[in-house]
Design an enzyme around this catalytic site. Structure first.
Site, mmCIF file in Angstrom:
data_model
loop_
_atom_site.group_PDB
_atom_site.id
_atom_site.type_symbol
_atom_site.label_atom_id
_atom_site.label_comp_id
_atom_site.label_asym_id
_atom_site.label_seq_id
_atom_site.Cartn_x
_atom_site.Cartn_y
_atom_site.Cartn_z
ATOM 1 N N ASN A 23 -103.604 -112.553 -32.707
ATOM 2 C CA ASN A 23 -102.997 -113.578 -31.847
ATOM 3 C C ASN A 23 -103.698 -114.906 -32.060
ATOM 4 O O ASN A 23 -104.923 -114.938 -31.968
ATOM 5 C CB ASN A 23 -103.159 -113.221 -30.370
ATOM 6 C CG ASN A 23 -102.523 -111.911 -30.008
ATOM 7 O OD1 ASN A 23 -101.673 -111.406 -30.724
ATOM 8 N ND2 ASN A 23 -102.951 -111.346 -28.890
ATOM 9 N N ASP A 58 -112.717 -116.629 -35.407
ATOM 10 C CA ASP A 58 -112.078 -115.731 -34.437
ATOM 11 C C ASP A 58 -112.450 -114.276 -34.745
ATOM 12 O O ASP A 58 -111.607 -113.381 -34.687
ATOM 13 C CB ASP A 58 -110.560 -115.913 -34.384
ATOM 14 C CG ASP A 58 -109.966 -115.255 -33.140
ATOM 15 O OD1 ASP A 58 -110.727 -114.796 -32.262
ATOM 16 O OD2 ASP A 58 -108.720 -115.192 -33.047
ATOM 17 N N HIS A 100 -112.521 -104.630 -33.453
ATOM 18 C CA HIS A 100 -111.874 -103.540 -32.717
ATOM 19 C C HIS A 100 -112.176 -102.245 -33.466
ATOM 20 O O HIS A 100 -112.325 -102.253 -34.694
ATOM 21 C CB HIS A 100 -110.360 -103.741 -32.646
ATOM 22 C CG HIS A 100 -109.945 -104.910 -31.798
ATOM 23 N ND1 HIS A 100 -110.116 -104.933 -30.430
ATOM 24 C CD2 HIS A 100 -109.378 -106.094 -32.129
ATOM 25 C CE1 HIS A 100 -109.666 -106.095 -29.956
ATOM 26 N NE2 HIS A 100 -109.210 -106.818 -30.961
HETATM 27 O O1 DOR Z 1 -106.217 -111.661 -31.978
HETATM 28 C C1 DOR Z 1 -106.997 -112.037 -31.119
HETATM 29 N N1 DOR Z 1 -107.988 -111.254 -30.670
HETATM 30 N N2 DOR Z 1 -106.856 -113.260 -30.616
HETATM 31 C C2 DOR Z 1 -107.587 -113.685 -29.577
HETATM 32 O O2 DOR Z 1 -107.424 -114.789 -29.177
HETATM 33 C C3 DOR Z 1 -108.525 -112.780 -28.900
HETATM 34 C C4 DOR Z 1 -109.016 -111.762 -29.829
HETATM 35 C C5 DOR Z 1 -109.734 -110.626 -29.169
HETATM 36 O O3 DOR Z 1 -110.484 -110.867 -28.227
HETATM 37 O O4 DOR Z 1 -109.571 -109.495 -29.617
HETATM 38 ZN ZN ZN Z 2 -107.648 -116.820 -29.222
#
Ligand code: DOR
Ligand code: ZN
Length: 423
Positions: A278, A305, A309
């Site tokens: 995102n 960014d 995960h």
């Molecule tokens: O893809 C994303 N992951 N965009 C974000 O803005 C937050 C981030 C996350 O915290 O995993």
């Molecule tokens: Zn973001």
């Protein structure tokens, strides 16, 4: 004392470029010159063939600590940063609990003091990131916040954002914004209308979700004059809005991520959920607009960014898998390949977006190689290739770049005069 011999120094802040020796003493750069005499007792680091630049600074990383330390924690996040050549990192505030009060911020910052890099953290704009009520920005500033953000989520209430910008502006701190209006989005992480979305039977996230927010927020920032950063820009229209706004309002800045300037939406066909992020990766036209934005200075910061995960989460079906990818260990290499090798930026211009621009925007002490400055340095071989593959220094390995050969190998990362990473 450390004597760095005959590296190829590139310092974007001063425009210096050429072979230099660097003498480091007591954590600071003592002398920069050619053919310097080695001081007695100095340790010699042979940097011939290596580029020497200010330690890289990331303005946008998620270390998941507290709350999601199975994905990353401060220690593993720092290790990933150092391997990628980063000496300073600014953390995002969507932890659990989120960084919406001084207690959580102070805990992160105090644990960060023991790390072998400079750790900074943003605090939230709104309490609980719920978008309804502003945090005590003044107390958070006093506790050491680097800036304010609800990254991960947009700030939907325009009035609240305007008040936040006014108050943050008085504190001299930036507000950075994740620009996606959720009301447009049926499934996030994938560009609406893309082949990938159609293949998966998804509607996805339309570009208007970002464009509408950027249009609103450059207006608010223009009115308040406060420092604002549009995070991880993904649309050509968004780039154009920032370009026009910045002409009269230099307080407005924008970040691009390596994934948004390296990939298109088609990456989802091969990398699947690893390329779910995102805002989503969009079209070749958008990617070209981001490159143009970097070329003409509309976009002045490259931010990772870095969003770790776990495998079990990324293996879920597309709609349930979380968005985000790790980025600290590949950012320099992707920048060298897609920005420098492809002729969009000089190495100097690229490094400005990774060093002095972020340092200036967040008022950090690093970002420059000059006598008297803190000895935060990155030494890398720009030509050497490596293959992206696990294990990463990060606790997570959610990268869509696995398998790719990339240029640029970090040999040494030096923080406060200490070699804290070596290949
Ligand atoms: O893809 C994303 N992951 N965009 C974000 O803005 C937050 C981030 C996350 O915290 O995993
Ligand atoms: Zn973001």
């Amino acid at each position: 004392m450390l004597f760095i011999r005959d590296g190829y120094l590139i310092d974007p802040a001063s425009g210096t470029q050429g072979r230099r020796d660097i003498i480091i003493e007591d954590g600071r750069i003592r002398r920069i010159g050619t053919d310097l005499r080695v001081p007695e007792g100095a340790k010699i680091l042979d940097a011939s063939g290596l580029t020497v630049c200010p330690g890289l600074i990331d303005t946008h990383a998620h270390f998941r600590d507290p709350g999601f330390t199975y994905k990353e924690d401060l220690t593993t996040g720092a290790a990933a940063a150092l391997r990628g050549g980063y000496t300073s990192v600014i953390l995002m505030a969507n932890t659990n609990p989120p960084v919406d009060c001084p207690k959580v911020l102070e805990d992160i910052l105090s644990r960060g003091k023991d790390l072998p890099l400079h750790l900074y953290s943003c605090a939230n704009v709104t309490r609980g990131m719920a978008g309804r009520e502003l945090c005590d920005l003044e107390a958070l500033a006093k506790a050491g916040a680097a800036g304010f953000t609800d990254d991960g989520l947009p700030v939907m209430d325009a009035g609240l954002l305007e008040e936040a910008l006014i108050r943050a502006g008085k504190l001299g701190l930036p507000v950075s914004l994740h620009e996606e209006d959720k009301s447009y989005i049926s499934e996030n992480g994938i560009n609406a209308g893309s082949t990938a979305a159609r293949n998966l039977g998804l509607t996805g996230s339309p570009r208007e979700a970002e464009i509408s927010m950027i249009a609103r927020d450059v207006g608010i920032a223009a009115r308040t004059g406060s420092p604002l950063c549009i995070q991880h820009i993904s649309t050509k229209e968004g780039v154009e809005l920032v370009r026009r706004a910045r002409r009269d309002h230099p307080n407005i800045h924008a970040e691009a991520t390596p994934h948004h300037f390296s990939l298109t939406e088609d990456a989802l066909l091969t990398a699947g959920t690893l390329a779910k992020v995102n805002p989503p990766i969009r079209t070749e036209e958008d990617r070209q607009a981001i490159l143009k934005g970097l070329e003409d200075g509309t976009i002045d910061i490259i931010a990772t960014d870095h969003a770790p995960h776990a495998d079990f989460e990324k293996q879920k079906p597309f709609p349930e898998a979380p968005s985000g990818m790790i980025g600290l260990e590949t950012a320099l290499s992707l920048s060298l390949l897609h920005l420098v090798k492809r002729g969009h930026l000089s190495t100097m211009q690229m490094l400005a977006c990774l060093t002095c621009h972020p340092a200036d925007f967040y008022h950090l002490p690093g970002g420059r190689v000059r006598e008297g400055a803190p000895a935060d340095l990155t030494l890398f071989d720009p030509g050497e290739q490596w293959q992206v593959e696990p294990p990463f220094a990060s606790r997570s390995s959610n990268s869509p770049f696995i398998g790719q050969m990339l240029p640029g190998v970090v040999y040494y990362t030096i923080v406060g005069g200490r070699i804290v990473y070596r290949k």
